[in-house]
Motif scaffolding. Structure first.
Motif, PDB file in Angstrom:
ATOM      1  N   GLN A  34       1.051  -1.448   0.107  1.00 40.77           N
ATOM      2  CA  GLN A  34       0.208  -0.378  -0.189  1.00 40.77           C
ATOM      3  C   GLN A  34       0.233   1.085   0.305  1.00 40.77           C
ATOM      4  OE1 GLN A  34      -2.474   0.102   3.129  1.00 40.77           O
ATOM      5  NE2 GLN A  34      -3.942   1.594   2.117  1.00 40.77           N
ATOM      6  N   ILE A  35       0.389   2.356  -0.673  1.00 42.17           N
ATOM      7  CA  ILE A  35       1.253   3.479  -0.799  1.00 42.17           C
ATOM      8  C   ILE A  35       0.558   4.798   0.097  1.00 42.17           C
ATOM      9  CG2 ILE A  35       2.006   3.181  -3.034  1.00 42.17           C
ATOM     10  CD1 ILE A  35      -0.029   4.695  -4.159  1.00 42.17           C
ATOM     11  N   PHE A  64       1.250   1.517 -12.375  1.00 43.82           N
ATOM     12  CA  PHE A  64       1.957   1.896 -11.756  1.00 43.82           C
ATOM     13  C   PHE A  64       1.216   1.390 -10.650  1.00 43.82           C
ATOM     14  CE2 PHE A  64       5.371   3.525 -14.806  1.00 43.82           C
ATOM     15  CZ  PHE A  64       5.798   2.743 -14.727  1.00 43.82           C
ATOM     16  N   ILE A  65       0.336   1.495 -10.392  1.00 45.52           N
ATOM     17  CA  ILE A  65      -0.656   1.389  -9.390  1.00 45.52           C
ATOM     18  C   ILE A  65      -2.027   1.090  -9.904  1.00 45.52           C
ATOM     19  CG2 ILE A  65       1.084   3.015  -7.744  1.00 45.52           C
ATOM     20  CD1 ILE A  65      -1.658   5.169  -7.718  1.00 45.52           C
ATOM     21  N   TYR A  66      -2.678   0.839  -8.729  1.00 49.32           N
ATOM     22  CA  TYR A  66      -4.381   0.341  -8.512  1.00 49.32           C
ATOM     23  C   TYR A  66      -4.953   0.294  -7.113  1.00 49.32           C
ATOM     24  CZ  TYR A  66      -3.546  -3.672  -5.970  1.00 49.32           C
ATOM     25  OH  TYR A  66      -2.837  -5.115  -5.095  1.00 49.32           O
ATOM     26  N   LYS A  71      -9.633   1.213   0.186  1.00 47.80           N
ATOM     27  CA  LYS A  71      -8.431   0.041   1.366  1.00 47.80           C
ATOM     28  C   LYS A  71      -7.834   1.397   0.804  1.00 47.80           C
ATOM     29  CE  LYS A  71     -10.400  -3.482   2.241  1.00 47.80           C
ATOM     30  NZ  LYS A  71     -10.598  -3.951   4.100  1.00 47.80           N
ATOM     31  N   GLY A  72      -7.649   1.369  -0.529  1.00 46.76           N
ATOM     32  CA  GLY A  72      -6.507   2.480  -0.912  1.00 46.76           C
ATOM     33  C   GLY A  72      -5.515   1.624  -1.944  1.00 46.76           C
ATOM     34  N   ASN A  73      -4.551   3.283  -2.522  1.00 49.37           N
ATOM     35  CA  ASN A  73      -3.919   2.473  -3.561  1.00 49.37           C
ATOM     36  C   ASN A  73      -2.995   1.748  -3.361  1.00 49.37           C
ATOM     37  OD1 ASN A  73      -5.301   4.118  -5.551  1.00 49.37           O
ATOM     38  ND2 ASN A  73      -5.043   5.972  -3.516  1.00 49.37           N
ATOM     39  N   PHE A  74      -2.621   0.380  -3.862  1.00 47.89           N
ATOM     40  CA  PHE A  74      -1.158  -0.234  -3.586  1.00 47.89           C
ATOM     41  C   PHE A  74      -0.692  -0.450  -5.447  1.00 47.89           C
ATOM     42  CE2 PHE A  74      -5.257  -1.222  -1.500  1.00 47.89           C
ATOM     43  CZ  PHE A  74      -4.431  -1.409  -0.521  1.00 47.89           C
TER      44      PHE A  74
END
Length: 124
Positions: A34-35, A64-66, A71-74
């Motif tokens: 997670q970022i 680069f992320i999803y 939940k957030g960005n990963f």
């Protein structure tokens, strides 16, 4: 983790995108990790959350992320694909810089010598 250079002419969101891309490609940020949230990174960097949101949107668009709703960005998992995308961007930027140099009268030999010097000295 992320440092903003306010003297740089690049927009802040582009600096954030580039920094995350490097962290991901180099493996510092591992797949599926997670970022930081938009709000927490905005507070940490003391910048507008909309700037972070724009950077995250670009990172997601480039793969680069999803995002996971609620939940957030990963970080995306396909590192090879991400490296290839980063290389493609690098070579497009290099092509533009070379065109700019040619317009200013920089010769091919000057460019090649400078590249050789950079690689020999490890000045990256």
């Amino acid at each position: 983790m992320i440092v903003i250079d306010y003297q740089n002419r690049k927009p802040i969101y582009e600096q954030i995108v580039e920094r995350f891309e490097l962290l991901i490609v180099r493996g510092i940020l591992e797949p599926d990790s997670q970022i930081p949230s938009v709000r927490s990174l905005a507070m940490e960097l003391s910048i507008n959350p909309n700037t972070i949101q724009k950077a995250y949107a670009v990172l997601e668009q480039e793969g680069f992320i999803y995002a996971v709703k609620g939940k957030g960005n990963f970080v995306s998992g396909d590192k090879k694909l991400l490296i290839e995308r980063r290389k493609t961007t690098f070579f497009l930027d290099l092509r533009n810089l070379l065109r700019e140099g040619m317009d200013m009268g920089v010769s091919r030999d000057e460019c090649v010598n400078e590249v050789d010097h950079i690689y020999e000295e490890g000045i990256l």
